[in-house]
Design a protein around this motif. Structure first.
Motif, PDB file in Angstrom:
ATOM      1  N   ILE A  16       0.848  -1.190   0.000  1.00  0.00           N
ATOM      2  CA  ILE A  16       0.000   0.000   0.000  1.00  0.00           C
ATOM      3  C   ILE A  16       0.888   1.245   0.000  1.00  0.00           C
ATOM      4  N   TYR A  17       0.600   2.166  -0.937  1.00  0.00           N
ATOM      5  CA  TYR A  17       1.312   3.436  -1.010  1.00  0.00           C
ATOM      6  C   TYR A  17       0.351   4.543  -0.579  1.00  0.00           C
ATOM      7  N   ARG A  18       0.815   5.419   0.306  1.00  0.00           N
ATOM      8  CA  ARG A  18      -0.038   6.451   0.876  1.00  0.00           C
ATOM      9  C   ARG A  18       0.341   7.836   0.365  1.00  0.00           C
ATOM     10  N   ASP A  19      -0.690   8.684   0.295  1.00  0.00           N
ATOM     11  CA  ASP A  19      -0.508  10.102  -0.064  1.00  0.00           C
ATOM     12  C   ASP A  19       0.281  10.251  -1.358  1.00  0.00           C
ATOM     13  N   MET A  20      -0.077   9.415  -2.344  1.00  0.00           N
ATOM     14  CA  MET A  20       0.575   9.470  -3.652  1.00  0.00           C
ATOM     15  C   MET A  20      -0.482   9.402  -4.744  1.00  0.00           C
TER      16      MET A  20
ATOM     17  N   ASP B  32      -0.206   7.398 -10.637  1.00  0.00           N
ATOM     18  CA  ASP B  32       0.983   7.189 -11.469  1.00  0.00           C
ATOM     19  C   ASP B  32       2.249   7.109 -10.625  1.00  0.00           C
ATOM     20  N   ASP B  33       2.303   7.926  -9.562  1.00  0.00           N
ATOM     21  CA  ASP B  33       3.480   7.897  -8.690  1.00  0.00           C
ATOM     22  C   ASP B  33       3.569   6.581  -7.917  1.00  0.00           C
ATOM     23  N   ALA B  34       2.398   6.071  -7.474  1.00  0.00           N
ATOM     24  CA  ALA B  34       2.382   4.800  -6.744  1.00  0.00           C
ATOM     25  C   ALA B  34       2.839   3.656  -7.637  1.00  0.00           C
TER      26      ALA B  34
ATOM     27  N   GLU C 121       3.044  -7.302 -15.488  1.00  0.00           N
ATOM     28  CA  GLU C 121       1.753  -7.254 -14.809  1.00  0.00           C
ATOM     29  C   GLU C 121       1.704  -6.062 -13.860  1.00  0.00           C
ATOM     30  N   VAL C 122       0.604  -5.291 -13.929  1.00  0.00           N
ATOM     31  CA  VAL C 122       0.393  -4.152 -13.039  1.00  0.00           C
ATOM     32  C   VAL C 122      -1.049  -4.180 -12.552  1.00  0.00           C
ATOM     33  N   GLU C 123      -1.240  -4.114 -11.249  1.00  0.00           N
ATOM     34  CA  GLU C 123      -2.569  -4.021 -10.648  1.00  0.00           C
ATOM     35  C   GLU C 123      -2.558  -2.881  -9.645  1.00  0.00           C
ATOM     36  N   ASP C 124      -3.612  -2.064  -9.663  1.00  0.00           N
ATOM     37  CA  ASP C 124      -3.719  -1.039  -8.636  1.00  0.00           C
ATOM     38  C   ASP C 124      -5.166  -0.947  -8.175  1.00  0.00           C
ATOM     39  N   LEU C 125      -5.340  -0.750  -6.876  1.00  0.00           N
ATOM     40  CA  LEU C 125      -6.672  -0.722  -6.280  1.00  0.00           C
ATOM     41  C   LEU C 125      -6.738   0.409  -5.263  1.00  0.00           C
TER      42      LEU C 125
ATOM     43  N   TYR D  66     -11.568   3.410   1.868  1.00  0.00           N
ATOM     44  CA  TYR D  66     -11.940   3.364   3.267  1.00  0.00           C
ATOM     45  C   TYR D  66     -10.763   3.641   4.204  1.00  0.00           C
ATOM     46  N   LEU D  67      -9.583   3.882   3.653  1.00  0.00           N
ATOM     47  CA  LEU D  67      -8.428   4.230   4.479  1.00  0.00           C
ATOM     48  C   LEU D  67      -8.220   5.740   4.445  1.00  0.00           C
ATOM     49  N   PRO D  68      -7.670   6.309   5.509  1.00  0.00           N
ATOM     50  CA  PRO D  68      -7.446   7.761   5.528  1.00  0.00           C
ATOM     51  C   PRO D  68      -6.391   8.168   4.501  1.00  0.00           C
ATOM     52  N   GLY D  69      -6.578   9.360   3.908  1.00  0.00           N
ATOM     53  CA  GLY D  69      -5.626   9.840   2.917  1.00  0.00           C
ATOM     54  C   GLY D  69      -5.791   9.129   1.593  1.00  0.00           C
ATOM     55  N   ARG D  70      -4.879   9.374   0.660  1.00  0.00           N
ATOM     56  CA  ARG D  70      -4.905   8.705  -0.636  1.00  0.00           C
ATOM     57  C   ARG D  70      -4.087   7.418  -0.524  1.00  0.00           C
ATOM     58  N   ALA D  71      -4.767   6.291  -0.395  1.00  0.00           N
ATOM     59  CA  ALA D  71      -4.095   4.997  -0.239  1.00  0.00           C
ATOM     60  C   ALA D  71      -4.389   4.136  -1.464  1.00  0.00           C
ATOM     61  N   ILE D  72      -3.346   3.558  -2.052  1.00  0.00           N
ATOM     62  CA  ILE D  72      -3.477   2.723  -3.241  1.00  0.00           C
ATOM     63  C   ILE D  72      -2.681   1.443  -3.024  1.00  0.00           C
ATOM     64  N   ARG D  73      -3.362   0.315  -3.146  1.00  0.00           N
ATOM     65  CA  ARG D  73      -2.652  -0.956  -3.110  1.00  0.00           C
ATOM     66  C   ARG D  73      -2.192  -1.277  -4.523  1.00  0.00           C
TER      67      ARG D  73
END
Length: 518
Positions: A450-454, A457-459, A485-489, A493-500
């Motif tokens: 999980i990448y936060r506050d990104m 494209d940056d994640a 292979e690239v997947e992003d979700l 429901y998490l605080p801030g901009r969170a992307i798995r």
């Protein structure tokens, strides 16, 4: 770049020498009970056939069913303890709770539940009880348990608790091998923990097998780096494979799929690999096996980790066929095909005998199947064809007609036409497609976090960099790495901009010529 691929199946051990994408030599031998002898025989036969063409071979890639067979057959397994860092959560279903009783009885070396772990968003549940971990480590060492699997809630996203627990165990019990679940599985505590426990139970066998493979390659006179093939169609160095034997569970079918793609020049297709014991059906996407996104059972144990999406049916060259009434399998003579099949002087009717009687293949003494009636042969073939067609149909995700690549020593059992299949392609050297796939395997790198506050494209860029770094560390040539292979979700429901984000890359093995080691 010359490479040798060896694949150890339940019936045959195959070997192939490649120069780039060109097959220079190939051999097929019967698998031996101890596996390693079959590898030595296949390697020596291949070198004798290739002669001077085998000079300058820089890598040997071996795929083996040894580890998955150990779990399925409940043999050569060591005892492993479980330390779960999760209390006060996850106490209702303890480690080993969903294992078959006979398998758990062989492996269970003690269960230890301690406070700690994290929530999905990275917040600690409670501080980890380091004293409890230390006490567990001392008890495990005192009991003579050789390995431990450490798991914690949501550790693939935040591995802090597992890493600290592993550090404590290594300090308190330096002779106990440690497997962390975060290095193996994905989200899903019980299934990920199961994988870690399996891996821990196989460490002794993995070290013994890897050393035997190293010795076999060294004794052959080849100075080359040894790699072991993995479930996703890639390879790792031998010293990494002995730490993570579970990553080789499904390497055999995966090797066949990758080899078929290379030999046919087709990257998107269904592949049916018919060996001596089973027919394995899978789908190629961009030249790599489609991965399973659901739970996969191994030896009756639920797991969730990097595995190809495969359907195996009990049909192969060694499958037993009986008359009055007609039955095809599921039993197989396995690696005893050369002694028990009719065409090889035995008394058991097998699928290979049916194929010889039908004129699909010419091996052994075909006069020994002359007494099989045409009606019996045609009905047995019809059963086999229906079984394969049904398996292929179940693996397709839509009605679009796509090619089917026929591979394996039993490829003659695959029907020439099937619903939903545009054409059946019998690839060149299909009998050793698994060995070709092993020889051409690349090295992979993967990240899933999980990448936060990104921004998105940056994640993805950060995940790609992490995956590339992992591939390079594993031995991939930096200039050959590509993203497959690239997947992003987005996690709203998490605080801030969170992307798995999950990214997988592959690259060619760096040219590491030298004495093999493990």
């Amino acid at each position: 770049m010359k490479r040798i691929g060896i694949d150890v199946g339940g019936t045959n051990t195959d070997a192939a020498l490649l120069d780039g994408d060109r097959v220079l030599a190939s051999v097929k031998t019967f698998t031996t009970a101890d596996v390693t002898s079959g590898v030595r025989t296949a390697l020596n036969d291949l070198l004798a056939q290739a002669g001077d063409a085998a000079r300058d071979t820089i890598a040997v890639m071996i795929g083996t069913t040894h580890f998955t067979n150990a779990v399925v057959e409940r043999r050569n397994l060591g005892r492993a303890a479980a330390i779960r860092v999760a209390l006060p959560a996850s106490a209702s279903l303890v480690p080993f709770c969903d294992w078959p009783r006979d398998l758990a009885a062989k492996v269970n070396g003690g269960v230890y539940l301690v406070e700690g772990g994290h929530e999905y968003d990275g917040r600690p549940l409670v501080p980890m009880n380091e004293r409890a971990v230390a006490e567990a480590a001392r008890k495990i060492a005192a009991d003579g348990i050789p390995a431990v699997a450490i798991s914690a809630t949501f550790s693939p996203l935040t591995a802090e608790c597992e890493e600290r627990a592993a550090e404590i165990v290594r300090n308190e019990a330096p002779n106990v091998h440690v497997t962390m679940s975060s290095t193996l599985g994905r989200i899903g505590l019980l299934e990920r923990e199961n994988v870690a426990l399996m891996n821990a139970s196989l460490i002794g066998l993995a070290r013994e097998t890897t050393r035997a493979f190293v010795d076999a390659v060294r004794d052959s006179g080849i100075e080359a780096q040894l790699f072991i093939t993995q479930n996703d169609g890639t390879v790792v160095k031998a010293d990494a494979a002995r730490e993570y034997p579970v990553f080789s569970f499904a390497s055999g079918p995966t090797n066949s799929m990758r080899g078929a793609a290379l030999l046919a020049g087709i990257e998107d297709a269904v592949v049916c690999d018919v060996g001596g014991t089973t027919a394995d059906v899978g789908c190629l996407v961009n030249g790599f096996p489609r991965e399973a996104n659901n739970v996969v059972e191994v030896g009756g144990v639920r797991t969730l980790f990097r595995m190809p999406d495969l359907l195996s049916v009990a049909l192969g060259g060694g499958t037993k066929v009986t008359r009055d009434p007609l039955s095809v399998g599921p039993e197989s003579v396995g690696y005893r095909l050369g002694q028990e099949a009719l065409v090889f002087g035995g008394e058991q009717v097998t699928a290979t005998d049916i194929a010889v009687a039908a004129g699909l293949i010419d091996i052994g003494d075909k006069s020994r199947v002359a007494g099989l009636s045409a009606d019996f042969v045609s009905r047995a073939l019809a059963v086999m064809h229906d079984r394969i067609a049904e398996a292929v149909d179940r693996m397709k995700t839509d009605a679009t007609e796509i090619p089917l690549l026929a591979a394996g020593g039993g490829a003659m059992l695959i029907p020439e036409t099937m619903p939903g299949i545009s054409k059946v392609v019998h690839v060149e050297h299909n009998g050793v497609a698994n060995a070709v796939g092993a020889a051409m395997a690349q090295i992979s790198g993967e990240t899933d976090r999980i990448y936060r506050d990104m921004e998105r494209d940056d994640a993805i860029a950060a995940a790609r960099a992490d995956a590339i770094a992992a591939a390079i560390e594993a031995g991939a040539d930096k200039d050959s790495i590509k993203v497959i292979e690239v997947e992003d979700l987005p996690l709203s429901y998490l605080p801030g901009r969170a992307i798995r984000t999950r990214v997988r890359v592959v690259g060619d093995a760096a040219a590491l010529k030298g004495t093999v080691s493990a």
